[in-house]
Design a protein around this motif. Structure first.
Motif, PDB file in Angstrom:
ATOM      1  N   UNK A 217       5.437  13.748 -11.358  1.00 14.10           N
ATOM      2  CA  UNK A 217       6.139  13.632 -12.633  1.00 14.10           C
ATOM      3  C   UNK A 217       5.212  14.019 -13.799  1.00 14.10           C
ATOM      4  N   UNK A 218       3.966  13.594 -13.699  1.00 18.68           N
ATOM      5  CA  UNK A 218       3.016  13.944 -14.775  1.00 18.68           C
ATOM      6  C   UNK A 218       2.815  15.452 -14.847  1.00 18.68           C
ATOM      7  N   UNK A 219       2.678  16.093 -13.671  1.00 15.86           N
ATOM      8  CA  UNK A 219       2.522  17.551 -13.664  1.00 15.86           C
ATOM      9  C   UNK A 219       3.727  18.243 -14.258  1.00 15.86           C
TER      10      UNK A 219
ATOM     11  N   UNK B 149       4.215   5.474  -5.484  1.00 17.81           N
ATOM     12  CA  UNK B 149       4.229   5.541  -6.949  1.00 17.81           C
ATOM     13  C   UNK B 149       3.182   6.525  -7.458  1.00 17.81           C
ATOM     14  N   UNK B 150       2.011   6.506  -6.814  1.00 21.54           N
ATOM     15  CA  UNK B 150       0.938   7.404  -7.250  1.00 21.54           C
ATOM     16  C   UNK B 150       1.332   8.853  -7.031  1.00 21.54           C
ATOM     17  N   UNK B 151       1.927   9.126  -5.869  1.00 20.34           N
ATOM     18  CA  UNK B 151       2.291  10.512  -5.557  1.00 20.34           C
ATOM     19  C   UNK B 151       3.411  10.999  -6.467  1.00 20.34           C
TER      20      UNK B 151
ATOM     21  N   UNK C 172       0.831  -1.205   0.000  1.00 18.97           N
ATOM     22  CA  UNK C 172       0.000   0.000   0.000  1.00 18.97           C
ATOM     23  C   UNK C 172       0.864   1.253   0.000  1.00 18.97           C
ATOM     24  N   UNK C 173       1.927   1.251   0.796  1.00 18.00           N
ATOM     25  CA  UNK C 173       2.821   2.419   0.834  1.00 18.00           C
ATOM     26  C   UNK C 173       3.513   2.594  -0.504  1.00 18.00           C
TER      27      UNK C 173
ATOM     28  N   UNK D  74       7.803  -1.574  -9.137  1.00 19.56           N
ATOM     29  CA  UNK D  74       8.238  -1.758 -10.516  1.00 19.56           C
ATOM     30  C   UNK D  74       8.238  -0.473 -11.306  1.00 19.56           C
ATOM     31  N   UNK D  75       7.608   0.583 -10.772  1.00 21.86           N
ATOM     32  CA  UNK D  75       7.527   1.861 -11.491  1.00 21.86           C
ATOM     33  C   UNK D  75       8.719   2.751 -11.165  1.00 21.86           C
TER      34      UNK D  75
END
Length: 765
Positions: free
Chosen positions: A303-305, A296-298, A290-291, A500-501
């Motif tokens: 990175x996307x921004x 990865x989401x954060x 979960x962490x 993995x990301x």
């Protein structure tokens, strides 16, 4: 591919080897003692082969289950069963070898070699049960050494078993215990040498996973069942060797009842402990996942921004000021402290923390900073580079994320990457959101194993390297578990997940002391409870056995008194069955006394019969001859009895005989003996009658029997003719027997009859 061992299972395999060796030594004793009986010999040989083979096989299998690789392992059931058969056959060969009366050097070496090859075959069949693809390669030196150790261990074991074959578990426990330690060490040495000889390819896969068996729980199950089987076999051997007393049987019953259940309970507790540990490990794994997913989401969002900003149409040489304003507006959405543009030399082209166009390009604060994940510059693949900048004067640590600018935009104003600076507390907040157990410690590592965030004491460890063992294993496996030392120096069980990301890893440490405390406490209380139970049960069995044994022994004296004439009285002994036996003994004594009385006494008068009279007179004759005493025998015949009997019938005759016996008893002393010889003839033995004692008694008897008898309403009169013979110390040699003395008394009685009846005649021997 490098493997690792579970210390608990290794210790369990060693204990199993020692127990198996001890049972093997005792089975050798049982087989040797049964050599005289073919059926018993075959029975103990089969039991011993199964027990010894199961013990050795269990040790090897537990040892293999203690071994783990970075990949999942399992064992083919059929091949594993064949390996057990090899162990059992090797054990049967060993026990058959030492069952003979002689063990020559040639036979010893031959049997030791065959048994060692059998054990080696069992071991390598067990290894083959993993069905590894590609197959396991073995180092020739260690492979041959393991076989040599197996042969040497088998030969030594055969020699030890043969030497101790006549020592039981009760007569030689110390010798067998020491020998079991030696044999166990040899077996363990062979096994782990064979394991060390195995080389696994880096791309190995286990072909037995589908339908195979494995897991730490299986090791505990096998070791527990094998120990239970070995213990049962050992208890049966102890039963054979123990003296068959009531106490020993009761004590054995308590031990045989309590120990297997105790082992089974302990095994269940250990299995439950293992299950709880696995559940906690799963919880740790899920929390780490979960962490990692939140991380990865954060980071992916940031990175996307940044990539959206890097593709902005305002990012060009003549409108960099407009891009500066756009970057200022994007700061809240990215939760960033600052956005920077810099060139390949690290010079800042734009920094949102400074007003636009104040000063020229300057070297970025990131240059020379501790780079904790990858290079501060973007990676060659174009993915974002992440670093942690240390605290400086007045500023907290910052998380630095950089992405490369599109190639067409780099040439416009010389900037090559876009960088975001965020507070390092951002990662700490991600850890806090999971609401982990208070004693768990979550840590985030970058691709190089450096600490990026930590839920406890971050100021001490963030920026430093993680534990070496953990970092090495995180590089080889994406997920896993390892027992190691934390950065605080505390033994922990660390569960980790590598993303993995981003390539970052998250580990969650649980202190081993916390994990082991509940089961350790439970086991301690359980062992204490078993110890108290066993001790109390043994004491109770000892006391009950003593009471039963005492009650049974109390029957010995009454049993020995049967037939002696001594009154047999058995008081209540407190055990129903024993009391029944006591009552039976008392009744038997009564029956025996009655039978003896009937055999030695006249049924009509109750006087001694001819047999008892002869026996008693013979004893007194011997005493008279040895001690110089005197003995007199009076022969009494009733005059006129036949007429009374014929005239008035047998009933009156019997009553007359009964009253006659009473008058005879009343006329003699208590130590004298009155007997009915048959019909109306009686005999009296007078002990130490004195010089005139026989005459006085005879005269008294003549007078007593001459008195009228009242038989109901009938009055009858009879008389008696008495003859006597006396043996004194002056009479010379002892007469041959009682019959000779009776003959003389009988002859004297006939003289009395011929002289007119109702008188006595005494003859001296």
């Amino acid at each position: 591919m490098t493997g690792a061992y579970d210390a608990q299972l290794v210790a369990l395999s060693i204990v199993t080897a020692v127990i198996a060796s001890f049972v093997a030594l005792d089975m050798a004793t049982r087989v040797a003692s049964a050599a005289g009986s073919r059926a018993r010999s075959i029975f103990w040989l089969a039991c011993g082969a199964m027990a010894m083979g199961t013990g050795i096989w269990a040790m090897h299998f537990v040892g293999m289950l203690a071994f783990s690789l970075p990949i999942a392992l399992a064992y083919d059931p059929a091949v594993t069963l064949v390996s057990w058969i090899a162990a059992a056959l090797s054990s049967a060969l060993a026990l058959h070898t030492i069952s003979g009366p002689h063990l020559g050097t040639r036979r010893l070496l031959t049997a030791g070699t065959l048994m060692g090859l059998g054990i080696a075959c069992m071991h390598y069949l067990g290894m083959h049960a993993m069905q590894m693809r590609p197959g396991i390669r073995y180092q020739p030196g260690l492979f041959l050494l393991s076989i040599a150790l197996a042969v040497a261990a088998s030969t030594a074991a055969l020699r030890i078993c043969f030497q101790l074959r006549h020592e039981t578990i009760l007569t030689g426990p110390g010798k067998k215990a020491v020998s079991a330690l030696v044999m166990g060490a040899a077996i363990v040495g062979m096994h782990y040498t064979g394991m060390a000889a195995a080389d696994f390819s880096a791309d190995s896969l286990c072909g037995a996973l589908e339908g195979g068996i494995g897991g730490a729980w299986l090791a505990f199950v096998i070791a527990g069942l094998a120990s239970l089987f070995l213990l049962t076999t050992l208890l049966s051997s102890i039963y054979e060797a123990m003296p068959p007393t009531i106490r020993s049987r009761l004590v054995f019953l308590v031990v045989a009842a309590v120990l297997p259940s105790a082992l089974l309970t302990l095994a269940l507790v250990v299995l439950d402990f293992q299950r709880l540990r696995d559940l906690k490990a799963n919880d740790q794994q899920n929390a780490a996942r979960a962490i990692a997913a939140a991380l990865d989401k954060d980071l992916g969002g940031i990175e996307s921004g940044l990539r959206v900003l890097a593709g902005s149409t305002l990012l060009r040489g003549d409108s960099l000021g407009a891009f500066y304003l756009e970057a200022q507006d994007a700061l809240p959405a990215l939760h960033a402290n600052a956005l920077l543009l810099e060139d390949d030399d690290g010079r800042v082209v734009m920094d949102t923390r400074r007003p636009w166009m104040t000063g020229g390009p300057e070297r970025s604060a990131s240059v020379g900073a501790l780079q904790l994940a990858s290079a501060v510059a973007p990676t060659a693949s174009g993915s974002a580079g992440v670093a942690l900048l240390p605290k400086d004067a007045g500023n907290d640590a910052l998380l630095d994320i950089a992405i490369p600018l599109p190639t067409e935009k780099q040439a416009l104003f010389g900037a090559t990457r876009l960088r975001a600076r965020l507070s390092a507390d951002r990662l700490k907040d991600l850890l806090a959101i999971q609401q982990l157990s208070p004693d768990w410690i979550a840590t985030v590592y970058d691709r190089h194993g450096l600490v990026m965030a930590r839920s406890r004491s971050p100021e001490r460890f963030v920026g430093g390297p993680g534990p070496d063992e953990l970092v090495r294993q995180m590089y080889t496996q994406r997920e896993g578990l390892i027992d190691t030392m934390s950065l605080d120096g505390v033994p922990v069980r660390s569960v980790y997940v590598r993303s993995g990301t981003s390539g970052w890893s998250v580990s969650i440490n649980a202190p081993l002391a916390t994990l082991n405390a509940p089961p350790t406490t439970a086991l301690a209380w359980l062992l204490a409870g078993f110890a108290v139970t066993v001790a109390g049960s043994l004491l109770l069995a000892w006391r009950i056995g003593g009471r039963i044994a005492g009650a049974v022994q109390a029957l010995t004296e009454p049993a020995l008194a049967l037939g002696t004439g001594v009154p047999v009285q058995v008081p209540p002994l407190g055990v129903i069955e024993v009391d029944r036996v006591g009552r039976a003994l008392a009744h038997a004594a009564q029956l025996l006394d009655r039978a003896q009385h009937e055999a030695n006494h006249d049924a009509l008068t109750g006087l001694a019969n001819r047999a008892l009279f002869r026996q008693m007179v013979q004893q007194h004759l011997a005493l008279a001859h040895r001690n110089g005493n005197s003995l007199a025998v009076l022969y009494v015949d009733l005059d006129g009895f036949k007429e009374v009997n014929d005239t008035h019938g047998h009933r009156v005759g019997d009553e007359l005989l009964q009253q006659t016996s009473l008058r005879l008893l009343a006329a003699v002393r208590a130590g004298d003996l009155v007997a009915r010889l048959g019909g109306d003839e009686f005999a009296i033995a007078l002990v130490q009658p004195g010089p005139r004692g026989s005459a006085k008694v005879a005269a008294k008897l003549v007078h007593a029997l001459a008195q009228t008898f009242q038989l109901g309403e009938l009055r009858v009169s009879i008389s008696a003719s008495i003859g006597g013979a006396t043996v004194t110390s002056r009479s010379g040699d002892e007469p041959g027997d009682c019959d000779a003395l009776l003959q003389r008394a009988d002859a004297a009685m006939y003289q009395a009859k011929q002289s007119g009846k109702s008188r006595y005649v005494l003859a001296e021997v």
